[in-house]
Design a protein around this motif. Structure first.
Motif: not given
Lengths: 262, 280
Positions: A156, A159, A177, A254-255, A258, B113-116
């Motif tokens: 990340l 990215v 986040p 959700r976080a 995933s 990818l950003l999961p949130w």
């Protein structure tokens, strides 16, 4: 199916309640039978009556407001400072190494030991209490958010570099986040500490809030009122934790989901 | 009717022939160039004296045994690593840091990818980074998602998408950068064979439509020949160029006829022999 599990949970809760309720009843019976006269103990029914009276004259509500105001303000200030430092130290190895000795030297100081200095500098009241609570809350947030930032998926960060995200956006859109679920755990931890420290400061010296209330009851030899305050502080701590656990589940369901499936 | 189709195919063929890179004629200024690049990491030489020029609109594939430094070479091209010695340039300028004109598609789409964020949110990130005003983003996001075959999935989170869809989404985010060069690091390595073939053809048509330069790293030799204008095979320990093969196969490529083409089979044989030799 879910009806069944709900029933099962209810059954478990009922079972878990049997022992404490039985002990309370036994204590009540014993207190009544011996006509208990004590400076440190009181029959449960007397404690409940004292609690009801304290609610009726608003004294416990005002004390609760004072304690929670100090605890939450201190928690907020400490969290912001801890988070900012934690993110900075997590991102910059140089900064982290530079500050490590300083942090490790200040961190072990018990927050309550700052009381005399804070008292001289700020006097009695909210400000002094808030400063001490904030000091206590900085460290768990700092340490855990530093670890959270360091454990962010390196891909990340690549990215964000490849997209040429400006530094502020990188912190706001990627780092916070990504680290938030773990930062929230630190926040929960600190919320508990905030309440403990606030009450401790009040018991030790500050004449406001629940801590001062419990001390006043003790000095008036009102064991029932003292225990009523104790029970109420326990209820607040319990409720605070439940609120935060529910918030955590709501916010990061959700976080977490995933993260598992990825 | 038939003649029309034929004419269309022919026109497409010439268009592709034009963008096909001719290694002999060359090009005065390569878009991405490695000049004697050496990279040491942790006291080990990963890449040694790598010299390489990639022309605008060329599709270059890099193959090699695992650990030969092909991914590292791609990171050097992206500006994520700096060479210990030598120089990496883009349009003649030295690469000191990543640039917006260069987009990179990572193999591990699940981590990139950003999961949130939803699919739309992930594409939006690249647009936000480029400073596009918020009002213009939704239309562009929809267009990009349609380009990669994900219309109607804008509101889904990556965890709700299949591997192929997630990789399409990552490609959409890269296209949002409007790159001149697209770097792809084994992008289809983790996907099943059918999905992979579909995405290969989609990437080829995307590239043909946009004229973007591609450096494509893969360990699948057939894939490298099928996609590339040129295939480079790296030798391991330390990574350096071992073989360089121009691919003179007609475009547009076709999953069946291209793979049956005698030239395809010849290149495949040559590349397999090379890889086998490096592994011994």
């Amino acid at each position: 199916m879910s009806d069944n599990t709900a029933k099962n949970t209810a059954k478990h809760t009922a079972k878990a309640l049997v022992l404490p309720v039985a002990l309370l009843v036994a204590f009540e019976v014993w207190a009544r039978a011996t006509h208990l006269q004590s400076d440190s103990l009181a029959a449960p029914s007397d404690v409940v009556r004292a609690l009801a009276e304290a609610f009726a004259d608003f004294s416990i509500l005002i004390a609760t407001r004072d304690t929670l105001f100090s605890a939450f303000t201190g928690l907020a200030i400490g969290s912001i400072i801890g988070l900012a430092l934690g993110i900075a130290f997590g991102l910059s190895n140089t900064l982290n190494r530079l500050m490590e000795v300083t942090v490790e030297a200040i961190r072990p100081i018990p927050s309550i030991a700052l009381l005399p200095i804070a008292l001289i500098a700020l006097g009695f009241g909210y400000r002094m209490e808030i400063v001490i609570v904030a000091f206590a809350c900085v460290w768990p947030i700092l340490i855990l958010s530093r670890a959270a930032v360091r454990s962010i998926e390196p891909r990340l960060m690549e990215v964000s570099r490849a997209l040429r995200l400006p530094a502020a956006q990188r912190v706001w859109k990627i780092i916070i986040p990504a680290a938030l679920p773990r930062i929230f755990v630190a926040f929960r931890l600190s919320a508990g500490i905030a309440l403990i420290v606030a009450v401790t400061v009040e018991i030790a010296i500050n004449p406001i809030g629940l801590g001062a209330g419990i001390m006043l009851a003790q000095q008036a030899l009102r064991a029932d009122l003292m225990l009523a305050y104790l029970v109420w502080i326990g209820v607040i701590g319990y409720a605070l934790n439940i609120v935060l656990v529910v918030a955590q589940r709501r916010l990061f369901g959700r976080a977490a989901l995933s993260g598992d499936s990825a | 009717m038939k003649a029309q189709v034929k004419a269309q195919v022919k026109a497409q063929g010439t268009a592709n022939a034009q963008r096909q890179f001719d290694p002999v004629a060359g090009h005065p200024t390569p878009q991405v160039a490695f000049a004697d690049v050496t990279l040491d990491l942790g006291g080990k030489t990963i890449i040694e004296n790598l010299s390489l020029g990639v022309q605008p609109a060329e599709f270059l594939c890099i193959v090699g045994a695992s650990g030969c430094g092909k991914t590292t070479a791609l990171r050097l091209a992206a500006g994520l690593y700096q060479p210990t010695r030598g120089k990496v340039t883009f349009d003649g300028q030295p690469m000191r840091e990543p640039r917006r004109e260069i987009a990179i598609v990572f193999q591990d789409y699940g981590k990139a990818l950003l999961p949130w964020r939803t699919a739309a949110g992930n594409v939006s990130l690249a647009l936000e980074a480029g400073g596009m005003p918020a009002a213009e983003r939704p239309a562009r996001i929809e267009e990009l998602l349609r380009t990669v075959g994900l219309p109607g999935h804008a509101g889904k989170y990556p965890a709700e998408m299949s591997g192929g869809m997630q990789q399409r989404l990552q490609i959409a985010r890269c296209l949002a950068q409007e790159p001149k060069t697209l770097l792809m690091d084994e992008p289809f390595g983790a996907l099943d064979a059918m999905t992979r073939q579909g995405l290969q053809d989609e990437v080829l048509s995307l590239v043909a439509a946009s004229g973007v330069t591609v450096i494509f790293v893969t360990h699948d030799l057939d894939e490298a020949i099928y996609l590339g204008d040129r295939v480079i095979g790296l030798l391991p320990h330390p990574g350096r160029i071992g073989i360089e093969l121009p691919v003179n196969l007609p475009r547009p490529r076709d999953q069946l006829s291209t793979r049956e083409h005698p030239e395809f089979l010849r290149l495949r044989r040559q590349l397999f022999d090379f890889i086998k030799a490096t592994e011994q």
